[in-house]
Write a protein that holds these residues in place. Structure first.
Motif, short mmCIF file in Angstrom:
data_model
loop_
_atom_site.label_atom_id
_atom_site.label_comp_id
_atom_site.label_asym_id
_atom_site.label_seq_id
_atom_site.Cartn_x
_atom_site.Cartn_y
_atom_site.Cartn_z
N GLU A 79 0.84 -1.19 0.00
CA GLU A 79 0.00 0.00 0.00
C GLU A 79 0.88 1.26 0.00
OE1 GLU A 79 -2.84 -0.35 3.19
OE2 GLU A 79 -4.10 1.22 2.34
N ARG B 140 0.96 4.09 -2.92
CA ARG B 140 0.64 5.49 -2.59
C ARG B 140 1.78 6.39 -3.03
NH1 ARG B 140 -3.50 7.92 -2.21
NH2 ARG B 140 -3.34 9.00 -0.23
N GLU C 232 -0.77 6.28 -6.72
CA GLU C 232 -2.10 5.64 -6.86
C GLU C 232 -3.06 6.20 -5.80
OE1 GLU C 232 -2.60 3.53 -9.28
OE2 GLU C 232 -0.63 2.73 -9.78
N SER C 233 -4.36 6.13 -6.12
CA SER C 233 -5.36 6.60 -5.16
C SER C 233 -5.38 5.68 -3.94
CB SER C 233 -6.74 6.60 -5.81
OG SER C 233 -7.17 5.27 -6.01
N GLU C 234 -5.92 6.24 -2.84
CA GLU C 234 -6.03 5.44 -1.62
C GLU C 234 -6.87 4.18 -1.88
OE1 GLU C 234 -6.96 8.06 1.63
OE2 GLU C 234 -7.50 6.33 2.88
N ALA D 146 -4.89 1.60 -3.97
CA ALA D 146 -3.82 1.01 -3.15
C ALA D 146 -4.42 0.00 -2.18
CB ALA D 146 -3.06 2.10 -2.41
#
Ligand SMILES: Nc1ncnc2c1ncn2[C@@H]1O[C@H](COP(=O)(O)OP(=O)(O)OP(=O)(O)O)[C@@H](O)[C@H]1O
Length: 171
Positions: free
Chosen positions: A95, A99, A103-105, A108
């Motif tokens: 994750e 991030r 990448e978006s939350e 991820a």
């Protein structure tokens, strides 16, 4: 060498980075399949909601033909090959890597959950069987160290292995 090896794993496990190191060390060719799917239009449709392309496995197979070397993609284990190398990464680190890459939350998190559930590994084992799968944990390791393991797997210096990592604590 007349062999095809697929290098797979959840996005962010390091396939692209590691495949370049392995190609340098072994002299094998590498194809970054996601780029080819986009550039060669090897997809059936665009998934607007997920902002992704739906791969056309038949079209990919015929585009690859008898091509040998390393095929790198989170979808590469859907193809015919002699061996599958599956990169793994603890979901928390995965994750963080995603991030950091921008990448978006949500994306991820989705990938981290998929990693925790062993989705890619299970698919690879279903297709290739445990005798042709090499699962390599990349958590807290450098790309160079991971590449050493991938080279060992390709060169027959490592026993096949699958199911050694357990990331279920993430969920
Ligand atoms: N062993 C590693 N340790 C720490 N960071 C890594 C490692 N390998 C790759 N990374 C970093 O993690 C990010 C994802 O790596 P990379 O793009 O190689 O993954 P990928 O599995 O090919 O992803 P995708 O499937 O989306 O193409 C990059 O920012 C990269 O620098």
């Amino acid at each position: 060498m007349t062999r095809r090896i697929v290098l797979t794993g959840t996005p962010g496990t390091g396939k692209t980075t590691v495949s370049e190191l392995v190609a340098e060390r072994t002299g094998l060719d590498v194809v970054h399949l996601n780029d080819e799917i986009r550039d060669e239009k090897l997809y059936t449709e665009r998934d607007a909601e997920r902002d992704s392309l739906v791969a056309d496995v038949e079209a990919i197979e015929s585009w690859l033909g008898e091509w040998d070397g390393i095929v790198e993609s989170h979808l590469s284990h859907l193809l015919d090959a002699d061996e599958a190398v599956v990169l793994r990464c603890h979901p928390e680190e995965l994750e963080a890597r995603l991030r950091e890459r921008g990448e978006s939350e949500a994306k991820a998190r989705e990938n981290a959950e998929s990693e925790a559930l062993d989705v890619v590994l299970s698919e690879a084992v279903d297709r290739f069987g445990t005798e042709a799968v090499y699962e390599i944990d990349t958590t807290d390791r450098t790309p160079e160290a991971v590449a050493d393991d991938v080279v060992a797997a390709i060169e027959g210096e490592m026993e096949p292995r699958a199911g050694a990592v357990n990331f279920i604590d993430y969920l």
